[in-house]
Design a protein around this motif. Structure first.
Motif, PDB file in Angstrom:
ATOM      1  N   LYS A 186       0.830  -1.195   0.000  1.00  0.00           N
ATOM      2  CA  LYS A 186       0.000   0.000   0.000  1.00  0.00           C
ATOM      3  C   LYS A 186       0.865   1.246   0.000  1.00  0.00           C
ATOM      4  CE  LYS A 186      -3.726  -2.256   2.591  1.00  0.00           C
ATOM      5  NZ  LYS A 186      -4.596  -2.194   3.800  1.00  0.00           N
ATOM      6  N   GLY A 187       0.334   2.324  -0.532  1.00  0.00           N
ATOM      7  CA  GLY A 187       1.050   3.590  -0.571  1.00  0.00           C
ATOM      8  C   GLY A 187       0.677   4.445  -1.760  1.00  0.00           C
ATOM      9  N   HIS A 188       0.368   3.801  -2.883  1.00  0.00           N
ATOM     10  CA  HIS A 188      -0.083   4.579  -4.043  1.00  0.00           C
ATOM     11  C   HIS A 188      -1.416   5.251  -3.733  1.00  0.00           C
ATOM     12  CE1 HIS A 188       2.864   3.746  -7.142  1.00  0.00           C
ATOM     13  NE2 HIS A 188       2.847   2.455  -6.863  1.00  0.00           N
ATOM     14  N   LYS A 189      -1.626   6.385  -4.366  1.00  0.00           N
ATOM     15  CA  LYS A 189      -2.860   7.150  -4.168  1.00  0.00           C
ATOM     16  C   LYS A 189      -3.675   7.228  -5.455  1.00  0.00           C
ATOM     17  CE  LYS A 189      -1.015   9.950  -0.384  1.00  0.00           C
ATOM     18  NZ  LYS A 189       0.185   9.098  -0.207  1.00  0.00           N
ATOM     19  N   GLY A 190      -3.472   6.237  -6.309  1.00  0.00           N
ATOM     20  CA  GLY A 190      -4.213   6.157  -7.564  1.00  0.00           C
ATOM     21  C   GLY A 190      -4.202   4.725  -8.071  1.00  0.00           C
ATOM     22  N   ASN A 191      -4.957   4.476  -9.142  1.00  0.00           N
ATOM     23  CA  ASN A 191      -5.013   3.143  -9.734  1.00  0.00           C
ATOM     24  C   ASN A 191      -3.619   2.683 -10.138  1.00  0.00           C
ATOM     25  OD1 ASN A 191      -7.764   3.522  -9.501  1.00  0.00           O
ATOM     26  ND2 ASN A 191      -8.087   3.916 -11.682  1.00  0.00           N
ATOM     27  N   ILE A 192      -3.334   1.401  -9.951  1.00  0.00           N
ATOM     28  CA  ILE A 192      -2.051   0.839 -10.362  1.00  0.00           C
ATOM     29  C   ILE A 192      -2.147   0.445 -11.828  1.00  0.00           C
ATOM     30  CG2 ILE A 192      -0.244  -0.816  -9.822  1.00  0.00           C
ATOM     31  CD1 ILE A 192      -1.058   1.018  -7.483  1.00  0.00           C
ATOM     32  N   SER A 193      -1.241   0.965 -12.656  1.00  0.00           N
ATOM     33  CA  SER A 193      -1.313   0.743 -14.100  1.00  0.00           C
ATOM     34  C   SER A 193      -0.262  -0.208 -14.633  1.00  0.00           C
ATOM     35  CB  SER A 193      -1.193   2.086 -14.834  1.00  0.00           C
ATOM     36  OG  SER A 193      -0.043   2.786 -14.399  1.00  0.00           O
ATOM     37  N   CYS A 194       0.838  -0.435 -13.898  1.00  0.00           N
ATOM     38  CA  CYS A 194       1.894  -1.317 -14.392  1.00  0.00           C
ATOM     39  C   CYS A 194       2.719  -1.849 -13.229  1.00  0.00           C
ATOM     40  CB  CYS A 194       2.800  -0.604 -15.404  1.00  0.00           C
ATOM     41  SG  CYS A 194       3.321   1.060 -14.937  1.00  0.00           S
ATOM     42  N   VAL A 195       3.132  -3.102 -13.341  1.00  0.00           N
ATOM     43  CA  VAL A 195       4.027  -3.729 -12.369  1.00  0.00           C
ATOM     44  C   VAL A 195       5.070  -4.544 -13.126  1.00  0.00           C
ATOM     45  CG1 VAL A 195       2.395  -3.837 -10.443  1.00  0.00           C
ATOM     46  CG2 VAL A 195       2.441  -5.696 -12.117  1.00  0.00           C
ATOM     47  N   ILE A 196       6.261  -4.654 -12.547  1.00  0.00           N
ATOM     48  CA  ILE A 196       7.315  -5.445 -13.176  1.00  0.00           C
ATOM     49  C   ILE A 196       8.358  -5.838 -12.138  1.00  0.00           C
ATOM     50  CG2 ILE A 196       8.729  -3.450 -13.832  1.00  0.00           C
ATOM     51  CD1 ILE A 196       9.354  -4.980 -16.450  1.00  0.00           C
ATOM     52  N   PHE A 197       8.919  -7.037 -12.292  1.00  0.00           N
ATOM     53  CA  PHE A 197      10.000  -7.516 -11.435  1.00  0.00           C
ATOM     54  C   PHE A 197      11.338  -7.335 -12.138  1.00  0.00           C
ATOM     55  CE2 PHE A 197       6.494  -9.946  -9.626  1.00  0.00           C
ATOM     56  CZ  PHE A 197       6.815 -10.014  -8.277  1.00  0.00           C
ATOM     57  N   SER A 198      12.378  -7.069 -11.361  1.00  0.00           N
ATOM     58  CA  SER A 198      13.742  -7.077 -11.890  1.00  0.00           C
ATOM     59  C   SER A 198      14.312  -8.483 -11.735  1.00  0.00           C
ATOM     60  CB  SER A 198      14.631  -6.075 -11.148  1.00  0.00           C
ATOM     61  OG  SER A 198      14.935  -6.550  -9.849  1.00  0.00           O
ATOM     62  N   VAL A 199      15.414  -8.747 -12.415  1.00  0.00           N
ATOM     63  CA  VAL A 199      16.057 -10.059 -12.316  1.00  0.00           C
ATOM     64  C   VAL A 199      16.562 -10.325 -10.897  1.00  0.00           C
ATOM     65  CG1 VAL A 199      18.344  -9.210 -12.973  1.00  0.00           C
ATOM     66  CG2 VAL A 199      17.714 -11.589 -13.461  1.00  0.00           C
ATOM     67  N   SER A 200      16.844  -9.259 -10.164  1.00  0.00           N
ATOM     68  CA  SER A 200      17.331  -9.413  -8.787  1.00  0.00           C
ATOM     69  C   SER A 200      16.200  -9.560  -7.773  1.00  0.00           C
ATOM     70  CB  SER A 200      18.191  -8.201  -8.406  1.00  0.00           C
ATOM     71  OG  SER A 200      17.423  -7.008  -8.438  1.00  0.00           O
ATOM     72  N   GLY A 201      14.947  -9.391  -8.228  1.00  0.00           N
ATOM     73  CA  GLY A 201      13.816  -9.605  -7.335  1.00  0.00           C
ATOM     74  C   GLY A 201      13.105  -8.364  -6.862  1.00  0.00           C
ATOM     75  N   MET A 202      13.576  -7.179  -7.233  1.00  0.00           N
ATOM     76  CA  MET A 202      12.843  -5.962  -6.891  1.00  0.00           C
ATOM     77  C   MET A 202      11.531  -5.918  -7.680  1.00  0.00           C
ATOM     78  SD  MET A 202      15.616  -2.853  -6.513  1.00  0.00           S
ATOM     79  CE  MET A 202      16.203  -2.981  -8.187  1.00  0.00           C
ATOM     80  N   LEU A 203      10.553  -5.240  -7.140  1.00  0.00           N
ATOM     81  CA  LEU A 203       9.259  -5.066  -7.785  1.00  0.00           C
ATOM     82  C   LEU A 203       8.974  -3.582  -7.920  1.00  0.00           C
ATOM     83  CD1 LEU A 203       6.464  -6.084  -8.789  1.00  0.00           C
ATOM     84  CD2 LEU A 203       5.737  -6.103  -6.386  1.00  0.00           C
ATOM     85  N   ALA A 204       8.667  -3.135  -9.141  1.00  0.00           N
ATOM     86  CA  ALA A 204       8.320  -1.731  -9.378  1.00  0.00           C
ATOM     87  C   ALA A 204       6.859  -1.637  -9.789  1.00  0.00           C
ATOM     88  CB  ALA A 204       9.210  -1.129 -10.460  1.00  0.00           C
ATOM     89  N   SER A 205       6.192  -0.604  -9.322  1.00  0.00           N
ATOM     90  CA  SER A 205       4.796  -0.362  -9.675  1.00  0.00           C
ATOM     91  C   SER A 205       4.613   1.098 -10.092  1.00  0.00           C
ATOM     92  CB  SER A 205       3.869  -0.689  -8.498  1.00  0.00           C
ATOM     93  OG  SER A 205       4.214   0.059  -7.343  1.00  0.00           O
TER      94      SER A 205
END
Length: 299
Positions: A186-205
């Motif tokens: 949680k933390g975004h203040k709007g609809n989530i439009s995209c997510v992706i993982f890095s090869v090292s395991g980080m997740l960006a939204s």
């Protein structure tokens, strides 16, 4: 050692594709970078040759706008999801439909193959996430938990988990064997439009709130809050080594971020169209595609 994008980044137009009769909702490039797949509100999917711009297949079958499309990891198949509530799996060489998956009750907004090509993930307005077997088209599992439409999804590089982003402003991280999400971010203040993982395991939204959040999906901790876009986020892409993150949005702007410190190291303005895709090729070329055009940017 990668070059400094602020010194070496240039942009040139490669190809311009213009045969759809409606807004293009998604664009993706095959694993070998030889084919381009586009889907549109005109209910059609187009399969192009990337170098020549030749339209190889005009794929029909969906009876509503096609919202998402993706290639299988080996490039032999592609999948599509539609407002007609179906998901379809197609052969690349013939454009024949192998499976039509009909268990969703509302528009299907996102579809993804697992990295090993065994599974297909779909989700949409019915708030359901469905896991399918690619070989047979059978429904394996249904995941529930989001409180609003699901807009995006992504598998981790090691196939151990996947993430979904929703209009309920949350990102949820799931394990294939569990019925409930492992983490609710949680933390975004709007609809989530995209997510992706890095090869090292980080997740960006990315979100309609114009921000990008980079997470540790295991602990749920926020690593970076990235600000700079002036309109909704559209797509995200990690470089193959996980050092760089590219972001595109409705502001027709591309930003390049250093994932070691969260700093924006380059901004590309003046794209002709809202960009639907940004991909780092193995040799370090960032491919960018607009609503109807394909661009190449090098650093």
């Amino acid at each position: 050692m990668w070059k400094n994008p602020s010194e070496y980044f240039t942009t040139t137009t490669m190809k311009y594709f213009e045969r759809h009769k409606g807004e293009v909702n998604c664009c993706t490039i095959s694993p070998d970078y030889q084919l381009v797949l586009t889907c549109s509100d005109d209910n059609r999917i187009h399969l192009w040759e990337a170098k020549s711009g030749l339209l190889r297949h005009k794929v029909t079958g969906h009876t509503g706008p096609v919202k998402s499309c993706c290639f299988s990891p080996d490039g032999s198949l592609f999948a599509s999801s539609s407002h007609d509530c179906t998901v379809r799996i197609w052969r690349v060489d013939t454009a024949d439909c192998l499976h039509m998956l009909t268990d969703h009750s509302k528009s299907v907004e996102t579809v993804n193959f697992s990295p090993d090509g065994t599974y297909l993930l779909s989700a949409g307005w019915d708030r359901l996430v469905i896991l399918w077997t690619v070989l047979t088209g059978q429904r394996l599992k249904t995941f529930r938990g989001h409180q609003d439409a699901i807009q995006c999804s992504a598998f981790s590089a090691d196939d151990s988990c996947f993430a979904t982003g929703s209009w309920d402003y949350t990102v949820r991280v799931w394990r294939l064997c569990d019925d409930v999400p492992e983490k609710v971010l949680k933390g975004h203040k709007g609809n989530i439009s995209c997510v992706i993982f890095s090869v090292s395991g980080m997740l960006a939204s990315g979100s309609w709130d114009k921000t990008i959040r980079v997470w540790n999906p295991r602990s749920g901790a926020l690593i970076f809050l990235l600000k700079g876009h002036i309109d909704w986020l559209r797509t995200l892409s990690f470089s193959n080594d996980g050092i760089l993150l590219a972001s595109t949005g409705h502001d027709k702007m591309v930003r390049l971020w250093d994932c070691e410190n969260g700093r924006c190291i380059k901004v590309v303005k003046g794209m002709l169209e809202m960009t639907h895709i940004c991909i780092f090729s193995p040799e370090g070329t960032l491919m960018l595609a607009g609503a109807m055009g394909l661009y190449q940017s090098q650093y």
